[in-house]
Design a protein around this motif. Sequence first.
Motif, short mmCIF file in Angstrom:
data_model
loop_
_atom_site.label_atom_id
_atom_site.label_comp_id
_atom_site.label_asym_id
_atom_site.label_seq_id
_atom_site.Cartn_x
_atom_site.Cartn_y
_atom_site.Cartn_z
N HIS A 1 -16.62 18.06 -3.02
CA HIS A 1 -15.74 17.57 -1.97
C HIS A 1 -16.55 17.31 -0.70
CE1 HIS A 1 -11.58 18.36 -3.60
NE2 HIS A 1 -12.34 18.96 -4.50
N THR A 2 -16.04 16.44 0.12
CA THR A 2 -16.65 16.16 1.41
C THR A 2 -15.81 16.79 2.50
OG1 THR A 2 -17.58 14.06 0.63
CG2 THR A 2 -17.41 14.37 3.01
N LEU A 3 -16.45 17.65 3.30
CA LEU A 3 -15.76 18.31 4.40
C LEU A 3 -16.19 17.66 5.71
CD1 LEU A 3 -16.03 22.10 3.45
CD2 LEU A 3 -14.18 20.49 2.96
N GLN A 4 -15.22 17.40 6.55
CA GLN A 4 -15.50 16.79 7.86
C GLN A 4 -14.96 17.71 8.95
OE1 GLN A 4 -16.91 13.39 8.80
NE2 GLN A 4 -17.10 14.83 10.51
N MET A 5 -15.87 18.37 9.64
CA MET A 5 -15.49 19.22 10.77
C MET A 5 -15.58 18.40 12.05
SD MET A 5 -14.84 22.04 9.25
CE MET A 5 -14.73 23.21 10.59
N PRO A 6 -14.68 18.65 12.99
CA PRO A 6 -14.70 17.88 14.24
C PRO A 6 -16.06 17.95 14.93
CG PRO A 6 -12.71 19.22 14.09
CD PRO A 6 -13.57 19.63 12.94
N GLU B 1 -18.93 17.09 13.79
CA GLU B 1 -20.06 17.34 12.91
C GLU B 1 -20.16 16.26 11.85
OE1 GLU B 1 -19.98 21.21 11.22
OE2 GLU B 1 -19.81 22.26 13.15
N GLU B 2 -21.35 16.16 11.26
CA GLU B 2 -21.57 15.21 10.18
C GLU B 2 -20.80 15.66 8.92
OE1 GLU B 2 -23.33 12.33 10.12
OE2 GLU B 2 -23.53 12.54 12.30
N PRO B 3 -20.34 14.71 8.10
CA PRO B 3 -19.69 15.09 6.84
C PRO B 3 -20.63 15.92 5.97
CG PRO B 3 -19.39 12.76 7.31
CD PRO B 3 -20.39 13.25 8.30
N GLN B 4 -20.07 16.90 5.29
CA GLN B 4 -20.86 17.80 4.46
C GLN B 4 -20.26 17.88 3.07
OE1 GLN B 4 -20.97 21.81 5.93
NE2 GLN B 4 -22.54 22.47 4.50
N LYS B 5 -21.10 17.71 2.07
CA LYS B 5 -20.64 17.80 0.69
C LYS B 5 -20.79 19.23 0.18
CE LYS B 5 -21.29 13.00 -0.74
NZ LYS B 5 -21.88 12.09 -1.76
N VAL B 6 -19.72 19.74 -0.40
CA VAL B 6 -19.74 21.09 -0.95
C VAL B 6 -19.06 21.07 -2.31
CG1 VAL B 6 -19.71 22.22 1.32
CG2 VAL B 6 -17.55 21.72 0.14
N TRP B 7 -19.39 22.08 -3.11
CA TRP B 7 -18.73 22.25 -4.40
C TRP B 7 -17.66 23.32 -4.25
CZ3 TRP B 7 -19.42 19.27 -8.64
CH2 TRP B 7 -20.54 18.43 -8.65
#
Length: 397
Positions: free
Chosen positions: A245-250, A252-258
Motif C-alpha cells: 500500500h502507499t501511505l501519504q502523510m501530510p 511527507e513523500e508517499p511511502q510504500k509499505v506492506w
Amino acid sequence: MLHRYAFSNFQSFRESTEVNLRLNRKVPQVGWDVVSVGGHRLSTVAAVIGANGSGKTALLKPVVFLAWFLKNSFHAQVDAPIPVTPHFSSPNEPTEFEVEAEGLDGQMWRYVLRLTQQRVLHEALYQQKVKGFSYVFVREWDESAQHYQVKQQDFGMAPSEARKVRPNASLISTAAQYGVEQAQMFTRIHLQTNVVANGRMPFRADRDLPAAAKHFALNQAQQTQMASLLKAWDLGLSDVQVREHTLQMPGEEPQKVWLPFGLHTDRNGRSQELSLFDESSGTQSAFVLLARLLPALADGGLVVIDEFENDLHPHMLEPILDLFANEETNPHQAQIIFTCHAMEVLNVLHKSQVMLVEKNEDCESTAWRMDSILGIRNDDNFYAKYMAGAYGAVPQF
C-alpha cells in the motif's frame, strides 16, 4: 549449532553461569533433540522460567550481545562504550563470556571474551583439533605497554592491522572487513530475537506488523507456511494475505509499505476481510512471532525470544515448539531459547530443557538446569512440584 555459553559479572549475574544445550546418554528421546553433523546430541529447545525480576531476560542477553559483537562491533562509533553492564557490586571488574558452537561442517569452535565498557581485555578464538582446542588467535591488552599483543595461527589478518583493532571492537568483526574468510564465517551468524540491550523490544503494531508483512511478501514459501499455521492454530482465519500500500502523510513523500490482512469465512461460505491491525493481540503476536521463527527454521540458526507466550494462549506453546521438533519443519536443526511465564511448558519439555532462574537478597541472580536438581525423576510431575516450590525459582510473598 549452539552447544553452550557461560558468562560472569553481567547485569544481575555476579558469579559464573552456564546455559548448556548438550544432552547426555541418560536423557531419553524427548522430541526436541538432534544429533548434530559433528555427532553431538543437542537440544533444539530451552525454556527459561522464574519469578518476575529474577534475571530471566539477563540470561538471554549474553548470546545476543556476542552475536552483535562478533558481527557489528566494527561499525560502532570510535569512542562508544561497549554495551555491557557489570553487576552493581563489581563495577570495576571485567565481564567475561565464553561460547562453544558447531559450524555447518561439524567443526567445533570456542570463543572467549573478557572486557569492560571501555575496552576488550582478552579475546580468543579456538578450533577443536584431535587432541583438544587449539587457538586460532589470542588478543591480549598489555596494560604496561598500552597496546594489544596478538598471536595468530592460520587466521589470515595482517599482524600490523590486528594490533590496531579498536578497543571497543572485536578482532573478528574487524577482520571480516579485510576479507578474512574465517572472520566472515562468524559474521554470518543467523540470530532471530526480540531482545536488545535494554531488554525485550515492546510490541508495536505500527512497526512490527508492517515489518513482518514485508518479510513474508519477500518470502513466498514462508508466507504460505505462515498462513497455513495460523489457520491450523484455530485463530478463526481462513487465510492471511499481505499487500503493498502507499501511505501519504501530510507534508511527507508517499511511502510504500506492506500490510497484512486476515480473511474470515463462516460455514455458509461468506467471507470478511480484516486488517491485522483490527485482529486480536494474540493473532498479531503469532503473526510477528512466525516472522522470526520461520527464517531460522528455513535456514538454520538460533532464535532467542523473551516472553515467548506474550498474548498467546498457553495451549499454543506446544504446537509452536513442535516446529523445532519436526525434521520436516526444522531441516537445518535450528534452536530456540526463550523465557516463559506459562508454566504449562513444564508438562511439555524434559527437565534437561528447562533453566530455572532465581535472585537472592543480595540482588544476585543464579540459574541452573532443572535436571541438575538432586532427586528429580523423569516421571515426576514437574508442573505440580514447581508450583509447590520444590525446585525454587518461584515468587516469594
